[in-house]
Scaffold this motif. Structure first.
Motif: not given
Ligand code: PBG
Length: 329
Positions: A45-49, A201-208
């Motif tokens: 499953e691709p991670v869009p961010s 605040a740079l962990y955002g895409p990881f949390r997605h």
């Protein structure tokens, strides 16, 4: 007219000269690839961010690990996304939990061709998204969490992780994990401590990528570090080494190059840096728009992290960097 004795441009004249006098070098040996494995999916499953990053199935994870080993990437770090979460994050230490199952797959399929690290935390597994268990007041309970971390470490080592990487920023986590590993006969399992991990605040895409959502208004500032604090970061690094960390990590990387440099000077163990999800996403987004040359900026950033003193780098760029080393020698 008088000229300075030393003309610094002399050594910049040719590519070979520049290579000869280069102070920081990047090679495939410096790279650790973060990989995600998700329970209960049939296709990656691709991670869009995080363009180019996927949530793997058990099968696609093993395939990807093989490719990385073939490319001579020395290590991966594994993150799990369980099908169900609960208050304490029990899937994190369940022998049949997704990470344990995937670790066994990797051990069976790849042996020691790759160093397999396991991120050791609870946030992917708790229904509230915090890195530890909550007390009656809703705060993260440090010491109750340490007991669970010990169980996670044992389960991961049992399943074949050769390095466990505690990322929860609880006080005393390295000592608790070392003791738990030794008690269970895993004295050769190493600890890579996320030692100076900032509330970024740079962990955002990881949390997605791991499907973690904190309740609105909630954050991790009472256990992750304040981005303003440089000396405190070194206190964290020293404490982790005293508690038995075999390697320490600074995270994120580019906004904290001073901390990487201080850590390198303060202790003798290997120092890692994590070029985190937001750093990768910003690079990819700007490159996609044609605003920067993505490959050139990526190389510049990796070399900067090495120059600051990192011995190796955890980065979502690992595969493409390794491929370009292979293509260009
Ligand atoms: C915690 C963990 C996080 C990352 C690695 N381990 C997220 C967090 O602390 O919120 C972030 C990595 C990244 O952003 O690439 N399990």
């Amino acid at each position: 007219m008088s000229f300075p004795q030393r003309r610094l441009r002399r050594l910049r004249r040719t590519p070979a000269l520049r290579r000869l006098v280069s102070e920081a070098r990047l090679s495939v040996d410096d790279l650790v690839a973060p990989l995600f494995v998700r329970e209960g999916i049939d296709e990656p499953e691709p991670v869009p961010s995080l363009p180019g990053v996927v949530q793997h199935t058990r099968e696609s994870l093993v395939k990807q690990a093989r490719v990385l080993a073939y490319l001579d990437v020395p290590a991966i770090i594994l993150f799990g996304i369980p099908a169900s979460k609960d208050r304490t994050g029990s899937q994190a230490w369940d022998p049949d939990g997704i990470v344990q199952v995937a670790l066994r797959d990797l051990r069976d399929e790849l042996g020691h061709d790759l160093v397999v690290m396991a991120d050791l935390c609870l946030d992917e597994y708790t229904d509230h998204g915090h890195c530890g268990v909550l007390s009656a007041t809703g705060a993260v309970d440090n010491d109750a969490t340490l007991e669970l971390y010990g169980m996670v470490a044992q389960a991961q080592a049992e399943a074949g992780a050769s390095v466990v990487a505690p990322s929860g920023m609880m006080d005393g986590q390295v000592a608790a994990i070392r003791a738990a590993l030794d008690d269970a006969g895993h004295s050769s399992t190493a600890i890579l401590a996320y030692a100076a991990k900032f509330a970024s605040a740079l962990y955002g895409p990881f949390r997605h990528a791991v499907q973690v959502e904190l309740p609105v208004g909630d954050d991790r500032k009472d256990y992750q570090q304040d981005p303003a604090n440089r000396r405190e970061a070194i206190a964290e690094v020293r404490a982790d080494v005293e508690e038995g960390a075999d390697m320490v990590m600074v995270k994120p990387a580019l906004s904290y190059l001073d901390v990487i440099s201080d850590a390198r000077a303060a202790v003798d163990v290997p120092v890692a840096a994590y070029h985190v999800s937001g750093e990768y996403s910003m690079l990819k987004a700007a490159a996609e728009r044609g605003w920067i040359d993505g490959e050139a900026v990526a190389l510049e950033q990796m070399v900067a992290i090495k120059r600051a003193g990192a011995d190796f780098i955890l980065t979502y760029l690992a595969r493409e960097m390794a491929e370009s080393f292979h293509a260009h020698g």
